[in-house]
Write a protein that holds these residues in place. Structure first.
Motif, PDB file in Angstrom:
ATOM      1  N   ARG A  78      18.811 -56.632 -46.309  1.00 53.57           N
ATOM      2  CA  ARG A  78      18.288 -55.436 -45.675  1.00 53.57           C
ATOM      3  C   ARG A  78      17.862 -55.737 -44.241  1.00 53.57           C
ATOM      4  NH1 ARG A  78      13.708 -52.971 -49.452  1.00 53.57           N
ATOM      5  NH2 ARG A  78      12.735 -54.958 -48.904  1.00 53.57           N
ATOM      6  N   ILE A  80      15.549 -54.134 -40.825  1.00 53.40           N
ATOM      7  CA  ILE A  80      14.363 -53.320 -40.606  1.00 53.40           C
ATOM      8  C   ILE A  80      14.507 -52.568 -39.293  1.00 53.40           C
ATOM      9  CG2 ILE A  80      13.076 -55.180 -39.474  1.00 53.40           C
ATOM     10  CD1 ILE A  80      10.570 -54.053 -41.001  1.00 53.40           C
ATOM     11  N   PRO A  86      13.262 -50.050 -44.117  1.00 46.43           N
ATOM     12  CA  PRO A  86      14.358 -50.949 -44.493  1.00 46.43           C
ATOM     13  C   PRO A  86      15.661 -50.182 -44.697  1.00 46.43           C
ATOM     14  CG  PRO A  86      13.023 -50.465 -46.404  1.00 46.43           C
ATOM     15  CD  PRO A  86      12.362 -49.775 -45.255  1.00 46.43           C
TER      16      PRO A  86
END
Length: 529
Positions: A78, A80, A86
Motif C-alpha cells: 500500500r 500513502i 492508504p
C-alpha cells in the motif's frame, strides 16, 4: 545439461516465494530434494540478496524489471497519500518495463503485484493482491474463464493468520492450493510458443509465517520439488534456460520492534485524543482488535468484514473504536515522523502531507534525530541493539517521494507500524518472517555446471536473463549481468555490449474502479497494518 554452445532464446523463471538459501542448502546436502539437487549440480546456484526492506511487494517487481523501487515505483502493498489515506499498489503503478514487456510472446502466471492484468503479447494470469477473480484477472479475459472451467475452485491465495491453532488444516489447504496452482501452470505450459515464461508459487511464504518446523516444512518443499521436476521436463524439451528464484529468505521471529512507540516516547509522535465514545468503549475493554478477534472465533474474518461493510461506515466506526493503528490513532498535526507498512518511515513534511508539521528545511535534522533514537534502543532481555536505519535518499535516489527512512532489523526481529506500550512486543502467532537472503539457480544450455553467482541480487535476474537470450539490457536496469554463471565459450559469457531504452507503463495514471473500492474496504477498520 549439455554445456556445449547453444543459442538458447527461451527463458523460464520459476519463482518460489520466501525460500531461504540456508534451508535449501541443508536439504540438498541430505538428498531430500532430488530435482532441485539436479539443478544445483548441473547448473549455477547461490544466495540471492533481496530488496531493502526484504518484502514480496518490492522484490517481485524488482526481479521482473531489474530496477530499484524508486524507478519501478512500487514500495509495498500500500502507498500513502498526502492526506494519510492508504491506497493499494496495482500493476498500473509499475513505471518500468517488466521482462514480459520486453520478451514476447510471454506467459506469466501468479506473479504478485500484476493485478489488473495488463494486455501483453501472450498470456497473463495475475497473482497475489488480486482482489477477486474477474475479467481483470487475466489477459486475455477468456483465459481466466478457461482456467475456472478447468479448476472451478481456483484460489488466489490463503491467509495464514486464519489458521492459528489449526496448523494441520493449513497444511492440507496449502497442499490443495499448490495443486490448483499447478493446474494453472499446466494450462499455461500447453503453450510452447513463448520467449519468456514467468510463474510464481507463493505457498512457502504463507506456511513459514505460521510454522517454522523443518520436518513440517520439508514435506511442503517435497511437493514443490515435484513441481520443479515437471518444469525441468518441460524446459528440457524446449532447450530453454531455467531460473529458479526467491524474492527473499526466511527465518525465525522472536520480537516486533514498534518504532512508533519509540517516536512517541521521544516526543516525535502524538496519539489522537480519544473521543467520548472511544473512552467509554475503552473503559469496557472494547477495541477494534478485540472485535475482530471475537468475530474471527465465530468464523468471520476481518477481511470478510471490510469486504462487505460499506467503506464510509467502516471509516466512521474505525475512528470510534479505540485501537493502535497508525491510520486512526495518530494526531498528525503534532507528529513529526511515523512508521507505515513494513519499516517505511515518513517525515511529516508540511510540503508533502496535509497536516505536516516539519518544515522542509528541518527534514534532515529530524531524520538524524530519528536515526539516533531508533539505533539507540536496546532489547532489555538481551542487551542487543537490533535496529539500523537506512536513509531513503541513499536507497531510492531518483524518487523525491520515496520513504524518508527504512528500518532494518537484526535476525529474529521485525519492524511493526502498530502503536504499542513498549518498543519490543511479542509477534504473537507469527513464528517466522523475512530475511534478505533468498535463492538463485540457473540451469540450461549455456549455464556453467557448478557455477556460482557472485554477490547476486534480485536486480540482477532481469539483465542476466535478457543477456542470456541475446537481448540488450534496458538502460534503466540497476542490476548487472551475471556473466560468471555462463559457460566461458558461450555468447552469454561475453560482456554486455549494448543497452536500450523502453517506454514505461503507459497506463500508470489509471486504476480500475473495482480495485479502488476493494482497497478502501481493506483499510476500513485498520485491519491491515
Amino acid at each position: 545439461m549439455d554445456g556445449s554452445n547453444h543459442s538458447a532464446d527461451q527463458a523460464f523463471v520459476l519463482g518460489l516465494d520466501g525460500v531461504p538459501w540456508s534451508l535449501l542448502q541443508g536439504w540438498i546436502t541430505e538428498g531430500e530434494l532430488p530435482n532441485l539437487t539436479r539443478l544445483i549440480e548441473e547448473g549455477a546456484a547461490g544466495p540471492l540478496e533481496s530488496t531493502t526492506p526484504a518484502t514480496t511487494a518490492l522484490a517481485w517487481p524488482s526481479i521482473a524489471t531489474g530496477a530499484r523501487p524508486d524507478k519501478h515505483g512500487i514500495y509495498g502493498f500500500r502507498k500513502i497519500t498526502p492526506s494519510y489515506t492508504p491506497q493499494m499498489y496495482t500493476s498500473h503503478d509499475r513505471q518500468q518495463p517488466a521482462l514480459w514487456d520486453v520478451l514476447s510472446p510471454a506467459v506469466v502466471g501468479n506473479v504478485p503485484m500484476t493485478y489488473p492484468a495488463q494486455p501483453i503479447d501472450g498470456k497473463l494470469v495475475s497473482g497475489m493482491m488480486t482482489p477477486e477473480i474477474d475479467d481483470q484477472f487475466s489477459s486475455p479475459p477468456e483465459l481466466g474463464r478457461e482456467l475456472l472451467d478447468r479448476v472451478p475452485e481456483y484460489e488466489i491465495g490463503l491467509d495464514w493468520s486464519e489458521y492459528v491453532g489449526r496448523e494441520e488444516e493449513l497444511l492440507s489447504d496449502l497442499s490443495a492450493l499448490v495443486e490448483k496452482r499447478r493446474e494453472l501452470l499446466r494450462l499455461l505450459m500447453e503453450t510452447e510458443d513463448w520467449r519468456l515464461f514467468f510463474f510464481v508459487f507463493t505457498a512457502p511464504d504463507r506456511l513459514q509465517h505460521l510454522v517454522w518446523d523443518e520436518a513440517v516444512l520439508l514435506e511442503h518443499y517435497r511437493q514443490l520439488d515435484d513441481v520443479v521436476g515437471e518444469v525441468i521436463d518441460y524446459v528440457e524439451r524446449l532447450d530453454a534456460t531455467l531460473y529458479v528464484v526467491s524474492d527473499h529468505g526466511f527465518g525465525p521471529l522472536s520480537k516486533f520492534v514498534a518504532a512508533n512507540r519509540v517516536f512517541e516516547t521521544e516526543g516525535l509522535l502524538s496519539r489522537q485524543e480519544g473521543t467520548g465514545t472511544q473512552s467509554l468503549l475503552s473503559r469496557f475493554g472494547v477495541s477494534r482488535d478485540r472485535i475482530i478477534s471475537v468475530l474471527s472465533k465465530a468464523g468471520i474474518s476481518g477481511e470478510s468484514i471490510v469486504n462487505t461493510v460499506p467503506e464510509r461506515l467502516l471509516r466512521v466506526v474505525g475512528r470510534q473504536f479505540p485501537g493502535d493503528d497508525v491510520l486512526f490513532d495518530v494526531d498528525y498535526s503534532e507528529t513529526e515522523v511515523f512508521t507505515y507498512d513494513h519499516g517505511r518511515l515518513y517525515i511529516n513534511d508540511e510540503s508533502r502531507f496535509v497536516d505536516g508539521c516539519v518544515a522542509p528545511e528541518d527534514r534532515q535534522a529530524v531524520k538524524a534525530e530519528v536515526k539516533d533514537a531508533l539505533e539507540g534502543i536496546t532489547d532489555p532481555q538481551t542487551g542487543a541493539a537490533p535496529v539500523t536505519v537506512r536513509d531513503g535518499d541513499d536507497l531510492f535516489p531518483t524518487d523525491p517521494h520515496s520513504p524518508d527512512l527504512i528500518v532494518e532489523t537484526a535476525p529474529e526481529y521485525e519492524s511493526t507500524g502498530r502503536l504499542s506500550q513498549d518498543p519490543f512486543v511479542s509477534p504473537g502467532e507469527k513464528t517466522a518472517s523475512h530475511r534478505s537472503e533468498g535463492i538463485m539457480i540457473a540451469w540450461g544450455p549455456n549455464v556453467k555446471a557448478g557455477g556460482s553467482p557472485i554477490d547476486a541480487s534480485v536486480y540482477d535476474i532481469a539483465p542476466t536473463l535478457l543477456h542470456g537470450v541475446g537481448e540488450p539490457v534496458p538502460a534503466s536496469t540497476d542490476g548487472r549481468v551475471l556473466t560468471e554463471i555462463f559457460e566461458p565459450a558461450s555468447p552469454a559469457a561475453e560482456t554486455v555490449p549494448t543497452s536500450v531504452t523502453y517506454e514505461g507503463n503507459e497506463t500508470a495514471e489509471v486504476a480500475g474502479e473495482d480495485f479502488e473500492d476493494v482497497e478502501d474496504r481493506l483499510t476500513g477498520l485498520g485491519y491491515l497494518e
